[in-house]
Design a protein around this motif. Sequence first.
Motif, PDB file in Angstrom:
ATOM      1  N   MET A 137       2.657 -13.587  18.684  1.00 14.29           N
ATOM      2  CA  MET A 137       2.494 -12.185  18.318  1.00 14.29           C
ATOM      3  C   MET A 137       3.651 -11.746  17.430  1.00 14.29           C
ATOM      4  O   MET A 137       4.804 -12.068  17.696  1.00 14.29           O
ATOM      5  CB  MET A 137       2.449 -11.296  19.574  1.00 14.29           C
ATOM      6  N   THR A 138       3.339 -10.989  16.330  1.00 10.22           N
ATOM      7  CA  THR A 138       4.362 -10.487  15.436  1.00 10.22           C
ATOM      8  C   THR A 138       4.930  -9.201  16.009  1.00 10.22           C
ATOM      9  O   THR A 138       4.226  -8.211  16.165  1.00 10.22           O
ATOM     10  CB  THR A 138       3.773 -10.219  14.041  1.00 10.22           C
ATOM     11  N   THR A 139       6.237  -9.212  16.317  1.00 13.11           N
ATOM     12  CA  THR A 139       6.865  -8.030  16.914  1.00 13.11           C
ATOM     13  C   THR A 139       7.696  -7.242  15.920  1.00 13.11           C
ATOM     14  O   THR A 139       8.070  -6.120  16.197  1.00 13.11           O
ATOM     15  CB  THR A 139       7.758  -8.447  18.089  1.00 13.11           C
ATOM     16  N   ASN A 140       8.003  -7.834  14.767  1.00 14.39           N
ATOM     17  CA  ASN A 140       8.812  -7.147  13.768  1.00 14.39           C
ATOM     18  C   ASN A 140       8.175  -7.334  12.397  1.00 14.39           C
ATOM     19  O   ASN A 140       8.595  -8.179  11.605  1.00 14.39           O
ATOM     20  CB  ASN A 140      10.245  -7.695  13.768  1.00 14.39           C
ATOM     21  N   PRO A 141       7.145  -6.539  12.081  1.00 12.36           N
ATOM     22  CA  PRO A 141       6.434  -6.708  10.806  1.00 12.36           C
ATOM     23  C   PRO A 141       7.374  -6.547   9.615  1.00 12.36           C
ATOM     24  O   PRO A 141       8.341  -5.781   9.647  1.00 12.36           O
ATOM     25  CB  PRO A 141       5.384  -5.602  10.845  1.00 12.36           C
ATOM     26  N   GLU A 142       7.051  -7.277   8.540  1.00 15.79           N
ATOM     27  CA  GLU A 142       7.864  -7.207   7.331  1.00 15.79           C
ATOM     28  C   GLU A 142       7.780  -5.832   6.661  1.00 15.79           C
ATOM     29  O   GLU A 142       8.746  -5.373   6.048  1.00 15.79           O
ATOM     30  CB  GLU A 142       7.398  -8.265   6.342  1.00 15.79           C
ATOM     31  N   TYR A 143       6.624  -5.197   6.745  1.00 16.96           N
ATOM     32  CA  TYR A 143       6.388  -3.933   6.051  1.00 16.96           C
ATOM     33  C   TYR A 143       5.840  -2.897   7.021  1.00 16.96           C
ATOM     34  O   TYR A 143       5.257  -3.235   8.055  1.00 16.96           O
ATOM     35  CB  TYR A 143       5.391  -4.129   4.900  1.00 16.96           C
ATOM     36  N   ASP A 144       6.024  -1.643   6.650  1.00 15.70           N
ATOM     37  CA  ASP A 144       5.335  -0.584   7.376  1.00 15.70           C
ATOM     38  C   ASP A 144       3.867  -0.548   6.986  1.00 15.70           C
ATOM     39  O   ASP A 144       2.991  -0.362   7.833  1.00 15.70           O
ATOM     40  CB  ASP A 144       5.980   0.775   7.082  1.00 15.70           C
ATOM     41  N   VAL A 145       3.614  -0.709   5.676  1.00 16.29           N
ATOM     42  CA  VAL A 145       2.242  -0.609   5.163  1.00 16.29           C
ATOM     43  C   VAL A 145       2.007  -1.680   4.117  1.00 16.29           C
ATOM     44  O   VAL A 145       2.832  -1.860   3.204  1.00 16.29           O
ATOM     45  CB  VAL A 145       1.972   0.775   4.523  1.00 16.29           C
ATOM     46  N   ILE A 146       0.903  -2.385   4.242  1.00 17.19           N
ATOM     47  CA  ILE A 146       0.406  -3.226   3.158  1.00 17.19           C
ATOM     48  C   ILE A 146      -0.787  -2.514   2.531  1.00 17.19           C
ATOM     49  O   ILE A 146      -1.727  -2.132   3.233  1.00 17.19           O
ATOM     50  CB  ILE A 146      -0.010  -4.620   3.654  1.00 17.19           C
ATOM     51  N   ILE A 147      -0.723  -2.339   1.229  1.00 17.39           N
ATOM     52  CA  ILE A 147      -1.823  -1.743   0.472  1.00 17.39           C
ATOM     53  C   ILE A 147      -2.505  -2.858  -0.297  1.00 17.39           C
ATOM     54  O   ILE A 147      -1.872  -3.541  -1.111  1.00 17.39           O
ATOM     55  CB  ILE A 147      -1.312  -0.660  -0.499  1.00 17.39           C
ATOM     56  N   ILE A 148      -3.789  -3.055  -0.050  1.00 15.44           N
ATOM     57  CA  ILE A 148      -4.555  -4.073  -0.756  1.00 15.44           C
ATOM     58  C   ILE A 148      -5.338  -3.382  -1.866  1.00 15.44           C
ATOM     59  O   ILE A 148      -6.284  -2.637  -1.608  1.00 15.44           O
ATOM     60  CB  ILE A 148      -5.497  -4.833   0.195  1.00 15.44           C
ATOM     61  N   GLY A 149      -4.897  -3.594  -3.095  1.00 13.17           N
ATOM     62  CA  GLY A 149      -5.513  -2.950  -4.244  1.00 13.17           C
ATOM     63  C   GLY A 149      -4.509  -2.067  -4.969  1.00 13.17           C
ATOM     64  O   GLY A 149      -3.946  -1.158  -4.368  1.00 13.17           O
ATOM     65  N   GLY A 150      -4.304  -2.352  -6.267  1.00 15.54           N
ATOM     66  CA  GLY A 150      -3.297  -1.622  -7.025  1.00 15.54           C
ATOM     67  C   GLY A 150      -3.870  -0.747  -8.104  1.00 15.54           C
ATOM     68  O   GLY A 150      -3.299  -0.636  -9.197  1.00 15.54           O
ATOM     69  N   GLY A 151      -4.997  -0.070  -7.809  1.00 12.11           N
ATOM     70  CA  GLY A 151      -5.542   0.906  -8.737  1.00 12.11           C
ATOM     71  C   GLY A 151      -4.943   2.277  -8.490  1.00 12.11           C
ATOM     72  O   GLY A 151      -3.873   2.418  -7.877  1.00 12.11           O
ATOM     73  N   ALA A 152      -5.649   3.316  -8.947  1.00 13.71           N
ATOM     74  CA  ALA A 152      -5.122   4.675  -8.831  1.00 13.71           C
ATOM     75  C   ALA A 152      -4.869   5.063  -7.382  1.00 13.71           C
ATOM     76  O   ALA A 152      -3.829   5.652  -7.051  1.00 13.71           O
ATOM     77  CB  ALA A 152      -6.093   5.661  -9.488  1.00 13.71           C
ATOM     78  N   ALA A 153      -5.802   4.744  -6.488  1.00  9.05           N
ATOM     79  CA  ALA A 153      -5.639   5.109  -5.079  1.00  9.05           C
ATOM     80  C   ALA A 153      -4.475   4.371  -4.447  1.00  9.05           C
ATOM     81  O   ALA A 153      -3.628   4.966  -3.765  1.00  9.05           O
ATOM     82  CB  ALA A 153      -6.930   4.833  -4.312  1.00  9.05           C
ATOM     83  N   GLY A 154      -4.402   3.066  -4.663  1.00 11.66           N
ATOM     84  CA  GLY A 154      -3.357   2.275  -4.043  1.00 11.66           C
ATOM     85  C   GLY A 154      -1.968   2.638  -4.542  1.00 11.66           C
ATOM     86  O   GLY A 154      -1.020   2.757  -3.750  1.00 11.66           O
ATOM     87  N   LEU A 155      -1.830   2.841  -5.846  1.00 12.68           N
ATOM     88  CA  LEU A 155      -0.515   3.160  -6.394  1.00 12.68           C
ATOM     89  C   LEU A 155      -0.080   4.577  -6.019  1.00 12.68           C
ATOM     90  O   LEU A 155       1.101   4.823  -5.755  1.00 12.68           O
ATOM     91  CB  LEU A 155      -0.518   2.977  -7.913  1.00 12.68           C
ATOM     92  N   ALA A 156      -1.030   5.522  -5.995  1.00  8.54           N
ATOM     93  CA  ALA A 156      -0.674   6.876  -5.565  1.00  8.54           C
ATOM     94  C   ALA A 156      -0.198   6.870  -4.118  1.00  8.54           C
ATOM     95  O   ALA A 156       0.767   7.560  -3.753  1.00  8.54           O
ATOM     96  CB  ALA A 156      -1.864   7.816  -5.729  1.00  8.54           C
ATOM     97  N   ALA A 157      -0.857   6.078  -3.277  1.00  6.33           N
ATOM     98  CA  ALA A 157      -0.415   5.952  -1.884  1.00  6.33           C
ATOM     99  C   ALA A 157       0.958   5.301  -1.810  1.00  6.33           C
ATOM    100  O   ALA A 157       1.808   5.711  -1.006  1.00  6.33           O
ATOM    101  CB  ALA A 157      -1.432   5.141  -1.087  1.00  6.33           C
ATOM    102  N   ALA A 158       1.192   4.292  -2.648  1.00  3.37           N
ATOM    103  CA  ALA A 158       2.484   3.603  -2.635  1.00  3.37           C
ATOM    104  C   ALA A 158       3.613   4.545  -3.023  1.00  3.37           C
ATOM    105  O   ALA A 158       4.699   4.505  -2.423  1.00  3.37           O
ATOM    106  CB  ALA A 158       2.440   2.404  -3.575  1.00  3.37           C
ATOM    107  N   VAL A 159       3.385   5.401  -4.022  1.00  2.18           N
ATOM    108  CA  VAL A 159       4.402   6.382  -4.412  1.00  2.18           C
ATOM    109  C   VAL A 159       4.687   7.327  -3.250  1.00  2.18           C
ATOM    110  O   VAL A 159       5.850   7.589  -2.894  1.00  2.18           O
ATOM    111  CB  VAL A 159       3.947   7.166  -5.656  1.00  2.18           C
ATOM    112  N   THR A 160       3.630   7.841  -2.630  1.00  2.19           N
ATOM    113  CA  THR A 160       3.794   8.806  -1.538  1.00  2.19           C
ATOM    114  C   THR A 160       4.504   8.180  -0.351  1.00  2.19           C
ATOM    115  O   THR A 160       5.410   8.784   0.247  1.00  2.19           O
ATOM    116  CB  THR A 160       2.422   9.348  -1.119  1.00  2.19           C
TER     117      THR A 160
END
Length: 314
Positions: free
Chosen positions: A1-24
Motif C-alpha cells: 500500500m502507498t502511504t506517501n503519494p508523490e503528488y497531491d493530484v495527478i491530472i490526466i490530460g493537458g488541454g484547457a480543463a487540465g491546465l486550468a486545474a493545474a494553475v488553480t
Amino acid sequence: MTTNPEYDVIIIGGGAAGLAAAVTLGRARRRVLVVDAGRPRNAPAEHAHNYLGLEGIPPLELLRRGREEAQSYGAEIRDGSAISATKSDAAFTVDLADGTAVTARRLLVTTGLTDELPDIDGLAERWGREVLHCPFCHGWEVREKTVGIIGSPFAAHQALMWRQWVDDVVLFTREFAPTTEESAKLAAAGVRVVTGEIAKIAIENDTLTGVSLTDGTTVPVQAVVTKPTFTANADILVSLGLEVTEMMMGDQPMGATFAAADQAGNTSVPGVFAAGNVAAPMENVIGSAAAGVRAAGGIVASFIEEDTRLQAPA
C-alpha cells in the motif's frame, strides 16, 4: 500500500480543463502532475474563439501559455500517456506508457473526447478547416459564404442554427429526410434542401469548393458542417468503475457519450474527478477551462474534509 503519494493530484490530460486545474491547484500550493498525450482535439483549427481576452488565439498557443502558467506555480508536466489507474486506501496509482508509475491522493481526468466523422470521401481531411460543427466557434468566419449541412438526425436543427449566422445554407439530407414540420421551418428560413446522394467533398487547389453528388453534379459551397459522434476518452474512468453515458435530446440519442460529474467535478468514485469534454461533450474551450477551475476547487474542498477528519481528536 502507498502511504506517501508523490503528488497531491495527478491530472490526466493537458488541454484547457487540465491546465486550468493545474494553475488553480498550483496556486493552492498543491503538488500537481499533469500527464499529457499531446493530442489536443482542436489542433487542426487555426484559431480558438469566444475566449475572453484571447479571442482568435491559435489553440496550440493557448496550450503553450497554459503550460507555462501551470509550471510557474510548481506544476510538473510530463509528456506521455496514462494507460491504467488503480485505487488503494491511501492513493491512486497511474501506470504510464513509458513503464513508470506515479501516485497521488486525487485523480482528475480531463482526457476530452474523440470526434468520429461521417464516412464521406474528403471530409476528414478538411476537418477544422472548412469542415466545421459549431456555429458559435466558426459561424462568424463563414458568415458571407455558402455553407452546406451534411445530413444527420440533427441536420434540420443544425441548418436552422447556422442560418442565424449565414445567409446561404444548403442542407444535404443524405438518408435523413426532414419531417413535415422541419421542412416548413427550413423553407421559412430560406434553407435550400438537396436530396441527392453525396459522393465526396470537392477540393480544388487545396480549397473546399463544393459537395459532389453521385449523379455527377457538384453543389458549390465554401464550408461544410457535419455532426460528429462525440466519443468520450474515458478508458481510465471506466477502469476505475465509472460508467459512460449516452447524451440524450428528449428521447433521441445525440451521438455523444460522457462520464457523469457534478459541478465540482466529483464523479461517483470518491477521489476521482472529471472535467472538460470527457464530462461535458458540448462544452467549448473557455467552458472547459472553467470546469477545470471548478474541479480544482472541488479537489481542495475534499482535502479540507479529509485532512480535518484525520486530524480531529478521536
